[in-house]
Motif scaffolding. Structure first.
Motif, PDB file in Angstrom:
ATOM      1  N   UNK A  47       2.376   8.652 -14.272  1.00  0.00           N
ATOM      2  CA  UNK A  47       1.846   7.441 -14.757  1.00  0.00           C
ATOM      3  C   UNK A  47       3.486   6.785 -15.436  1.00  0.00           C
ATOM      4  N   UNK A  48       4.497   6.739 -15.759  1.00  0.00           N
ATOM      5  CA  UNK A  48       5.435   6.575 -15.780  1.00  0.00           C
ATOM      6  C   UNK A  48       5.939   5.009 -15.554  1.00  0.00           C
ATOM      7  N   UNK A  49       5.750   6.088 -13.651  1.00  0.00           N
ATOM      8  CA  UNK A  49       6.148   5.131 -12.322  1.00  0.00           C
ATOM      9  C   UNK A  49       4.684   4.180 -11.667  1.00  0.00           C
ATOM     10  N   UNK A  50       4.070   4.977 -12.134  1.00  0.00           N
ATOM     11  CA  UNK A  50       3.180   3.998 -11.536  1.00  0.00           C
ATOM     12  C   UNK A  50       2.435   2.733 -12.728  1.00  0.00           C
ATOM     13  N   UNK A  51       2.859   3.340 -13.737  1.00  0.00           N
ATOM     14  CA  UNK A  51       3.256   1.650 -14.942  1.00  0.00           C
ATOM     15  C   UNK A  51       3.941   1.055 -14.310  1.00  0.00           C
ATOM     16  N   UNK A  55       5.892  -4.190 -12.253  1.00  0.00           N
ATOM     17  CA  UNK A  55       6.679  -5.175 -11.055  1.00  0.00           C
ATOM     18  C   UNK A  55       6.173  -6.188 -10.246  1.00  0.00           C
ATOM     19  N   UNK A  56       4.815  -5.350  -9.720  1.00  0.00           N
ATOM     20  CA  UNK A  56       3.882  -6.128  -8.853  1.00  0.00           C
ATOM     21  C   UNK A  56       3.124  -7.290  -8.743  1.00  0.00           C
ATOM     22  N   UNK A  57       2.838  -7.051 -10.104  1.00  0.00           N
ATOM     23  CA  UNK A  57       2.694  -8.781 -10.547  1.00  0.00           C
ATOM     24  C   UNK A  57       3.476  -9.921 -11.089  1.00  0.00           C
ATOM     25  N   UNK A  58       4.321  -8.907 -11.271  1.00  0.00           N
ATOM     26  CA  UNK A  58       6.039 -10.231 -11.282  1.00  0.00           C
ATOM     27  C   UNK A  58       6.268 -10.859 -10.348  1.00  0.00           C
ATOM     28  N   UNK A  59       6.166  -9.665  -9.081  1.00  0.00           N
ATOM     29  CA  UNK A  59       6.969 -10.815  -7.646  1.00  0.00           C
ATOM     30  C   UNK A  59       5.246 -11.204  -7.421  1.00  0.00           C
ATOM     31  N   UNK A  60       4.280 -11.120  -7.461  1.00  0.00           N
ATOM     32  CA  UNK A  60       3.115 -12.407  -7.077  1.00  0.00           C
ATOM     33  C   UNK A  60       3.944 -13.232  -7.520  1.00  0.00           C
ATOM     34  N   UNK A  61       3.426 -13.330  -9.032  1.00  0.00           N
ATOM     35  CA  UNK A  61       3.694 -14.803  -9.569  1.00  0.00           C
ATOM     36  C   UNK A  61       5.362 -14.976  -9.177  1.00  0.00           C
ATOM     37  N   UNK A  62       5.489 -14.500  -9.309  1.00  0.00           N
ATOM     38  CA  UNK A  62       7.378 -15.668  -8.536  1.00  0.00           C
ATOM     39  C   UNK A  62       7.002 -15.771  -6.683  1.00  0.00           C
ATOM     40  N   UNK A  63       5.567 -16.349  -6.310  1.00  0.00           N
ATOM     41  CA  UNK A  63       5.940 -16.040  -5.092  1.00  0.00           C
ATOM     42  C   UNK A  63       4.757 -17.711  -5.570  1.00  0.00           C
ATOM     43  N   UNK A  64       4.348 -17.687  -6.671  1.00  0.00           N
ATOM     44  CA  UNK A  64       2.909 -18.786  -6.761  1.00  0.00           C
ATOM     45  C   UNK A  64       1.546 -18.136  -6.950  1.00  0.00           C
ATOM     46  N   UNK A  65       1.631 -16.851  -6.737  1.00  0.00           N
ATOM     47  CA  UNK A  65       0.651 -16.551  -6.398  1.00  0.00           C
ATOM     48  C   UNK A  65      -0.068 -15.995  -8.146  1.00  0.00           C
ATOM     49  N   UNK A 123      -4.571   7.949 -13.824  1.00  0.00           N
ATOM     50  CA  UNK A 123      -4.270   7.183 -12.576  1.00  0.00           C
ATOM     51  C   UNK A 123      -4.332   5.766 -12.747  1.00  0.00           C
ATOM     52  N   UNK A 124      -5.582   5.354 -13.154  1.00  0.00           N
ATOM     53  CA  UNK A 124      -6.156   4.374 -13.104  1.00  0.00           C
ATOM     54  C   UNK A 124      -5.852   3.613 -14.171  1.00  0.00           C
ATOM     55  N   UNK A 125      -5.430   3.679 -15.693  1.00  0.00           N
ATOM     56  CA  UNK A 125      -5.584   3.600 -16.439  1.00  0.00           C
ATOM     57  C   UNK A 125      -3.725   3.361 -16.789  1.00  0.00           C
ATOM     58  N   UNK A 126      -3.257   4.215 -16.040  1.00  0.00           N
ATOM     59  CA  UNK A 126      -1.663   3.968 -15.629  1.00  0.00           C
ATOM     60  C   UNK A 126      -1.325   2.799 -15.292  1.00  0.00           C
ATOM     61  N   UNK A 127      -2.380   2.526 -13.660  1.00  0.00           N
ATOM     62  CA  UNK A 127      -1.829   0.912 -13.577  1.00  0.00           C
ATOM     63  C   UNK A 127      -2.569   0.208 -13.926  1.00  0.00           C
ATOM     64  N   UNK A 128      -3.687   0.259 -14.462  1.00  0.00           N
ATOM     65  CA  UNK A 128      -3.943  -0.840 -15.712  1.00  0.00           C
ATOM     66  C   UNK A 128      -3.120  -1.493 -16.199  1.00  0.00           C
ATOM     67  N   UNK A 129      -2.159  -0.192 -17.044  1.00  0.00           N
ATOM     68  CA  UNK A 129      -1.516  -0.810 -18.182  1.00  0.00           C
ATOM     69  C   UNK A 129      -0.412  -1.505 -17.549  1.00  0.00           C
ATOM     70  N   UNK A 130       0.607  -0.986 -16.578  1.00  0.00           N
ATOM     71  CA  UNK A 130       1.170  -1.757 -15.782  1.00  0.00           C
ATOM     72  C   UNK A 130       0.723  -3.359 -15.212  1.00  0.00           C
ATOM     73  N   UNK A 131      -0.507  -4.127 -14.801  1.00  0.00           N
ATOM     74  CA  UNK A 131      -1.086  -4.499 -14.317  1.00  0.00           C
ATOM     75  C   UNK A 131      -0.876  -5.878 -16.185  1.00  0.00           C
ATOM     76  N   UNK A 132      -1.089  -5.112 -16.478  1.00  0.00           N
ATOM     77  CA  UNK A 132      -1.396  -5.868 -18.212  1.00  0.00           C
ATOM     78  C   UNK A 132      -0.064  -6.436 -18.118  1.00  0.00           C
ATOM     79  N   UNK A 133       1.266  -5.367 -18.371  1.00  0.00           N
ATOM     80  CA  UNK A 133       2.250  -5.316 -18.771  1.00  0.00           C
ATOM     81  C   UNK A 133       2.880  -6.627 -18.331  1.00  0.00           C
TER      82      UNK A 133
END
Length: 379
Positions: A81-85, A90-100, A122-132
């Protein structure tokens, strides 16, 4: 800085939409190295630049198995869960840095259970990361929204279970469903009852089709999968007949041949006339052999991609990265490469963003607001 690099930098500041991007293909090299070290997983290199180059070289080798090697490494570190999060944040941060400003990220929870997680955890962990990640972008005065697309692996035959998983989380970040994995030999018709269940519950669907298999795969995605969008979908071009000659000229996606007549078969006609969105990933389509399967040219280059032919004929096309780490690309870079190959200006590139946001699984009002924002910025 080259002209192409300068144009890519300009595009980075403009709002963009990403609908086809795999979470496990988009890790930061440095993060992959750190997480692999923690679990004792051996990578081809412990240097971020060298690791990125290895993946890029494998992707460009023309060998699909080499292209896929990277995913054994990325999924290995995405079992907690920690790594998925962290990866999702970071996925969101990298997209935003590219203007998405809007993205739908697809991933297959069934591939992330080796560490003892349940599908829901697993789904909850990814969603928590997306929210962060979203919150971190907002704290920097940025704007981004990201929804989950839950993928079932075609070869695993867990579609019914994964459909119910997606439905359980539809009000907690999940916006749609997808099937991924080997396309040839695993048509959507194998999962027809699962797609019926999704239709009954009115959860939208995108289906990988027309990448590693041909026009019948596209037909099955539309008929059996009830797909609102096609993941890649470029082999719909197999159902388009071109007759060339000196009377007129048009770009065909294969060197700009003279063109007299275009005849669309029934599947291509349906896709175009119904404006079924094609989630193309130009560089990835070249790397995986999807373009070579159409053109007979190996290796293929960007001017061989059918993207421009499809666009000129009125198909609803969008631009995506597929796997940013594996292919070594960004969305801004993909747009710049298409502009160079087909002489596009900002107006055409803006069209692709509007196509994508209007084909997204957002609600009508949200799509309208974002489309207006995109058009204003690109003008």
């Amino acid at each position: 800085m080259s002209t192409l690099e300068g144009f890519e930098a300009q595009l980075r500041d403009l709002p963009k939409v990403s609908l086809h991007d795999h979470l496990d293909g988009s890790l930061r090299p440095s993060t992959l190295i750190e997480l692999a070290s923690e679990i004792g997983h051996e990578l081809p290199s412990a240097d971020p630049e060298s690791l990125q180059e290895t993946f890029r070289s494998n992707a460009n080798s023309g060998d699909l198995l080499k292209y896929l090697e990277a995913f054994a490494h990325t999924t290995a570190v995405m079992q907690s869960a920690e790594n998925l999060r962290r990866v999702a944040r970071e996925y969101v941060e990298d997209l935003a840095a590219d203007g998405v400003i809007y993205a739908e990220v697809r991933w297959a929870p069934e591939q992330h259970l080796a560490g003892g997680l349940t599908l829901d955890e697993a789904v909850d962990a990814v969603q928590a990361g997306l929210n962060e990640g979203t919150e971190a972008v907002e704290e920097q005065d940025g704007v981004i929204a990201v929804g989950q697309l839950i993928s079932a692996m075609r070869q695993a035959d867990h579609a019914e279970e994964i459909v119910e998983l997606a439905l359980r989380h539809r009000d907690a970040g999940v916006v749609g469903f997808d099937i991924a994995g080997p396309e040839a030999g695993f048509p959507p018709s194998r999962f027809a009852s699962s797609f019926t269940r999704l239709a009954q519950q009115m959860l939208p669907v995108t289906v990988h089709a027309g990448e590693a298999d041909g026009i019948e795969s596209v037909r099955s995605a539309l008929v059996d999968g009830r797909a609102q969008r096609l993941g890649h979908g470029i082999r719909v071009a197999e159902d388009i007949a071109l007759t060339s000659g000196p009377e007129s000229r048009s770009k065909t996606g294969d060197g700009g041949e003279d063109l007299i007549e275009v005849e669309l078969g029934p599947v291509a006609t349906w896709v175009r006339d119904r404006q079924i969105h094609l989630e193309t990933s130009p560089t990835s389509n070249l790397q995986t052999g999807a373009v070579s399967a159409l053109t007979g040219k190996s290796p293929s280059e960007m001017p061989h991609h059918p993207f421009d032919m499809l666009y000129q004929l009125g198909f609803n096309v969008g631009v995506n990265t597929d796997n940013r780490l594996v292919s070594g690309v960004t969305l801004s870079g993909e747009l710049a490469a298409l502009a160079e190959a087909f002489d596009y200006g900002l107006a055409e590139l803006a069209d692709f963003q509007v196509n994508a946001i209007e084909a997204s699984f957002l609600g009508y009002e949200e799509r309208e607001v974002l489309a207006a924002h995109i058009l204003e910025a690109w003008q």
